[in-house]
Design an enzyme around this catalytic site. Structure first.
Site, short mmCIF file in Angstrom:
data_model
loop_
_atom_site.label_atom_id
_atom_site.label_comp_id
_atom_site.label_asym_id
_atom_site.label_seq_id
_atom_site.Cartn_x
_atom_site.Cartn_y
_atom_site.Cartn_z
N ARG A 8 0.84 -1.19 0.00
CA ARG A 8 0.00 0.00 0.00
C ARG A 8 0.88 1.25 0.00
O ARG A 8 1.93 1.30 0.67
CB ARG A 8 -0.91 0.00 1.23
CG ARG A 8 -1.92 1.13 1.25
CD ARG A 8 -2.72 1.13 2.53
NE ARG A 8 -3.68 2.21 2.56
CZ ARG A 8 -4.36 2.58 3.64
NH1 ARG A 8 -4.18 1.94 4.78
NH2 ARG A 8 -5.22 3.58 3.58
N HIS A 9 0.47 2.26 -0.72
CA HIS A 9 1.20 3.53 -0.74
C HIS A 9 1.30 4.12 0.65
O HIS A 9 0.50 3.83 1.55
CB HIS A 9 0.50 4.53 -1.67
CG HIS A 9 -0.88 4.91 -1.22
ND1 HIS A 9 -1.12 5.84 -0.24
CD2 HIS A 9 -2.10 4.46 -1.61
CE1 HIS A 9 -2.42 5.96 -0.04
NE2 HIS A 9 -3.04 5.12 -0.86
N ARG A 57 0.35 9.11 -5.29
CA ARG A 57 0.71 8.56 -3.98
C ARG A 57 1.32 7.17 -4.10
O ARG A 57 2.22 6.81 -3.34
CB ARG A 57 -0.51 8.55 -3.05
CG ARG A 57 -1.75 7.82 -3.58
CD ARG A 57 -2.95 8.16 -2.71
NE ARG A 57 -4.17 7.42 -3.03
CZ ARG A 57 -5.09 7.80 -3.89
NH1 ARG A 57 -4.93 8.93 -4.57
NH2 ARG A 57 -6.19 7.07 -4.07
N GLU A 78 -7.00 2.86 -7.62
CA GLU A 78 -7.90 2.56 -6.51
C GLU A 78 -9.34 2.35 -7.00
O GLU A 78 -9.74 2.84 -8.06
CB GLU A 78 -7.85 3.70 -5.49
CG GLU A 78 -8.78 3.56 -4.29
CD GLU A 78 -8.51 2.34 -3.42
OE1 GLU A 78 -8.67 1.20 -3.92
OE2 GLU A 78 -8.18 2.52 -2.22
N HIS A 141 -3.25 0.44 -3.85
CA HIS A 141 -4.10 1.10 -2.87
C HIS A 141 -4.80 0.07 -1.99
O HIS A 141 -4.91 -1.11 -2.33
CB HIS A 141 -5.13 1.97 -3.59
CG HIS A 141 -4.51 2.89 -4.60
ND1 HIS A 141 -4.11 4.16 -4.29
CD2 HIS A 141 -4.20 2.69 -5.91
CE1 HIS A 141 -3.58 4.73 -5.37
NE2 HIS A 141 -3.62 3.86 -6.36
#
Length: 200
Positions: A8-9, A57, A78, A141
């Site tokens: 995940r970012h 991101r 996402e 995401h």
């Protein structure tokens, strides 16, 4: 079976505020960048190919950790929260017009108003993953990782999810030939290494 690791970012200001980001291209926060600078990939994953969502991101997270070229793929973006994007869960709960439903009550086919269902996300995600050849770091995401882990575990977006998605951790899984996640790859999570823990 192909082995991949999902990451995940790092955080944004919207994460800190509890806002649903979805397709909005929100950059990492100053705190997120500072935290990212302190982490490295664990042994076994450093130097492997990296594919990332194109949103800033995720892209910035991938570029900082990958140490090499990062391939961007729109299919890793996402989940689309539609009319819910930019709002918080408490705001949505107070608005009867929002048709808000907690994630545990979604099921595979539910979609936020104007948004995307987990089933639709799974279709594009598996098409992307089917093209991976060999161990790959996938930076994306929370909603995308949740979908992959739901497929791997058999969870159907009803009731409590049987896994945890942690920041600064890899989530290794195995893929079937069609790109469908079919199993967790032990250990279920691998924490990123602190920069000071690296030799040399």
């Amino acid at each position: 079976m192909t082995r991949i690791a999902l990451l995940r970012h790092f955080p944004t200001d919207w994460n800190a505020a509890g806002r649903l980001q979805g397709r909005r291209d929100i950059p990492l926060s100053a705190a997120g960048r500072a935290d990212l600078a302190q982490h490295r990939l664990p042994e076994g994953w450093a130097g492997c190919p990296v594919v990332s969502s194109p949103l800033a991101r995720a892209r910035e997270t991938a570029q900082a950790l990958g140490g090499g070229p990062v391939r961007l793929d729109d299919r890793l973006i996402e989940i689309d929260f539609g009319q819910w994007e930019g709002r918080t869960a408490p705001e949505l709960e107070r608005d009867p017009q929002a048709r808000y439903r907690p994630l545990e009550d979604w099921g595979w086919e539910f979609a936020p108003p104007g948004g995307e269902s987990p089933a639709a996300l799974a279709t594009r995600l598996c098409a992307c993953l089917a093209e991976l050849d060999g161990p790959t770091l996938v930076v994306t995401h929370r909603g995308v990782i949740r979908c992959a882990l739901a497929l791997a575990s058999g969870w159907g977006y009803r009731g409590p999810q049987p896994f945890r998605i942690k920041r600064a951790s890899l989530h290794p899984i195995r893929l079937g030939r069609d790109g469908t996640p079919v199993a967790f790859d032990p250990p279920e999570r691998l924490a990123l290494r602190q920069a000071g823990d690296m030799p040399g």
